[in-house]
Design a protein around this motif. Structure first.
Motif, mmCIF file in Angstrom:
data_model
loop_
_atom_site.group_PDB
_atom_site.id
_atom_site.type_symbol
_atom_site.label_atom_id
_atom_site.label_comp_id
_atom_site.label_asym_id
_atom_site.label_seq_id
_atom_site.Cartn_x
_atom_site.Cartn_y
_atom_site.Cartn_z
ATOM 1 N N UNK A 1 0.865 -1.177 0.000
ATOM 2 C CA UNK A 1 0.000 0.000 0.000
ATOM 3 C C UNK A 1 0.902 1.227 0.000
ATOM 4 N N UNK A 2 0.708 2.108 -0.981
ATOM 5 C CA UNK A 2 1.502 3.333 -1.082
ATOM 6 C C UNK A 2 0.602 4.489 -0.678
ATOM 7 N N UNK A 3 0.954 5.141 0.421
ATOM 8 C CA UNK A 3 0.076 6.159 0.994
ATOM 9 C C UNK A 3 0.747 7.525 1.006
ATOM 10 N N UNK A 4 -0.038 8.615 1.095
ATOM 11 C CA UNK A 4 0.546 9.959 1.149
ATOM 12 C C UNK A 4 1.204 10.193 2.518
ATOM 13 N N UNK A 5 1.831 11.346 2.668
ATOM 14 C CA UNK A 5 2.465 11.661 3.940
ATOM 15 C C UNK A 5 1.622 12.655 4.716
ATOM 16 N N UNK A 6 1.858 12.665 6.014
ATOM 17 C CA UNK A 6 1.163 13.622 6.878
ATOM 18 C C UNK A 6 1.423 15.033 6.356
ATOM 19 N N UNK B 1 -6.405 3.367 6.216
ATOM 20 C CA UNK B 1 -5.237 3.865 5.481
ATOM 21 C C UNK B 1 -4.772 5.245 5.942
ATOM 22 N N UNK B 2 -5.653 6.231 5.905
ATOM 23 C CA UNK B 2 -5.246 7.578 6.338
ATOM 24 C C UNK B 2 -6.363 8.214 7.155
#
Lengths: 369, 131
Positions: free
Chosen positions: B45-50, B104-105
């Motif tokens: 899973x490729x997720x954005x950053x804070x 996820x986020x």
């Protein structure tokens, strides 16, 4: 590779059996095939640890018959068909004059005037046309794909699953050996071949008895705590074993020397492409197919570029998770001077570079030998 | 199909199968039980950053199964305040617990009206069952 033609998908005689088992069906090379039943990881593990059964009836089955069958094949394929005795098979490629790979296949010597060729589904029509062009003397070609089915029983328990079902209670002992036999009264050819890296067998039977043959084998597989397995697991299993997939890891623009298949080249037998490949061997290849392991969690896929520093040195041909090793792996063509085990490389995935390392292959050695 | 879960407290992007759960101004986002079932074993899973800004119905990440990659779409707009980094080591949580450990986020929603445009559980269930 998938040929997303608009024509209706071909179905194996077992398509309803697969649906009943809850398979997810997908188009593959013009056929409607099971991608997975329970799940790719579960099926992969079943084959590595126990046993699995695959319907691989999409693969092409061609017979070359006649007095000159051996000589015709000796010219058509790169490996030494004349060295085969009755009941022996070999893995080989078939090349163009320039050494580009037309297909990879297994040639079975039923007897010296009758050979069975198992070819890829996506290349079957092309192969038939090419072989017909090169027939001479007393030879003919018959496409037996529609009238037969091909099942693969693979895994460390495959022998104990299969042998009690055979009328002679004995499966071929050596890799690439085969024999005629019967399962539940159905005439079959059983060969010790496969595409998983495990001990395993492929069973060729008549299409009209596909369902009883499948059900008999499936029941025995399930009793040995095995699973039906689909194309998804077939792909992860073959990749771990570094068995190449035509259309991805090789095609007409790559040669057997680049693909690491020089062991299939019987120089001196006069095969089509021999001169070009001899020249390439003398001059040395420019690129080589290598295995790599990702050092991030990202998954490399076919077509992703490979870098060393700012220099693009090649392209990924196959990639995905290795369920057995718990890391992501792949194959890539890279320029020869970079093709050394241990070299750090980077794979560009969605515009971001991810670290990887060239590693020794096969990634995993199963129970095959 | 009968076993698939459609929690009442979630709303969904029916076309792309993400869910959101709103608590105050914070929305948690993941993919639906149906989606994980369709995708199969999740491996990455490729997720954005804070700190990144998500736009409703725009891509915010990628999920990979054994065989292929799928884009993730944001059900709501807002700033990422937390990322489920545990999925790096345990991508299988998306399969095992898509509405719980497989989240996820979390975002601070910038346009709360978007919540009303999402499908409720029953509407989403019907859209999935009708294919």
């Amino acid at each position: 590779m998938d040929s997303e033609a608009s024509s209706p998908l071909r179905k194996t005689p077992l398509v309803e059996e697969h649906r009943r088992l809850g398979a997810r069906m997908v188009p593959f090379a013009g056929w409607e095939m099971p991608l997975q039943y329970e799940g790719i990881f579960a099926e992969h593990r079943a084959v590595r640890e126990r046993v699995g059964i695959f319907d691989v009836s999409h693969m092409g089955r061609l017979e070359v018959l006649g007095l000159d069958a051996c000589a015709v094949l000796q010219r058509l394929v790169t490996n030494d068909v004349s060295a085969l005795s009755d009941g022996e098979a070999l893995y080989t490629v078939m090349c163009r004059e320039d050494g580009g790979i037309l297909d990879d296949l297994i040639v079975y010597c039923i007897h010296p005037e009758r050979y069975l060729l198992i070819v890829n589904a996506a290349t079957r029509e092309k192969d038939v046309a090419w072989i017909r062009q090169h027939l001479w003397g007393d030879t003919s070609l018959c496409d037996r794909t529609e009238e037969t089915i091909l099942l693969a029983v693979q895994g460390p328990r495959s022998r104990e699953v299969l042998e009690p079902l055979l009328s002679r209670r004995l499966a071929p002992a050596k890799p690439f050996h085969f024999a005629s036999d019967e399962i539940a009264g159905i005439p079959v050819i059983v060969s010790r071949t496969g595409y998983t890296g495990e001990l395993g067998y492929e069973v060729l039977g008549p299409a009209e008895q596909a369902i009883p043959l499948w059900r008999t084998l499936l029941k025995a597989v399930q009793e040995a705590e095995g699973l039906p397995a689909g194309l998804g697991a077939r792909d992860t299993l073959r990749l771990e074993a570094r068995l190449l997939l035509y259309g991805q890891d090789m095609d007409e623009t790559t040669t057997p020397l680049e693909a690491g298949l020089s062991w299939t080249l019987a120089f001196g037998t006069g095969f089509i492409g021999e001169e070009a490949l001899r020249r390439q061997k003398e001059q040395g290849v420019r690129r080589r197919l290598v295995g790599f392991q990702m050092e991030s969690r990202a998954v490399a896929r076919h077509g992703h570029p490979v870098y060393v520093g700012e220099q693009e040195i090649g392209m990924v041909t196959s990639g995905g998770p290795s369920p057995t090793l718990g890391v992501n792996i792949g194959l890539a063509y890279v320029q020869r001077r970079f093709a050394e085990v241990g070299r750090p490389i980077e794979i560009e995935i969605r515009r971001r570079r991810h670290p990887a390392r060239i590693v020794r292959t096969p990634f995993y050695r199963g129970s095959f030998r | 199909m009968a076993a698939l879960k459609f929690p009442e407290d979630c709303r969904f992007l029916p076309e792309t199968h993400e869910w959101a759960r709103l608590e105050g101004q914070i929305a948690t986002i993941g993919i639906s039980d149906y989606a994980q079932h369709e995708i199969g074993d999740v491996v990455y899973v490729e997720l954005p950053e804070v700190g990144e800004q998500l736009q409703a119905e725009q891509e915010f990440g990628v999920i990979e199964s054994v065989k292929s990659a799928f884009d993730l779409y944001a059900p709501l707009s807002g700033e990422v305040v937390e990322v489920n980094t545990a999925l790096e080591e345990h991508p299988e949580w998306v399969n095992e617990d898509p509405y719980g450990q497989g989240w996820m986020v979390r975002i601070r929603v910038s346009n709360p009206e978007e919540w009303e445009r999402l499908a409720d559980a029953e509407t989403y269930r019907r859209s999935v069952e009708e294919g």
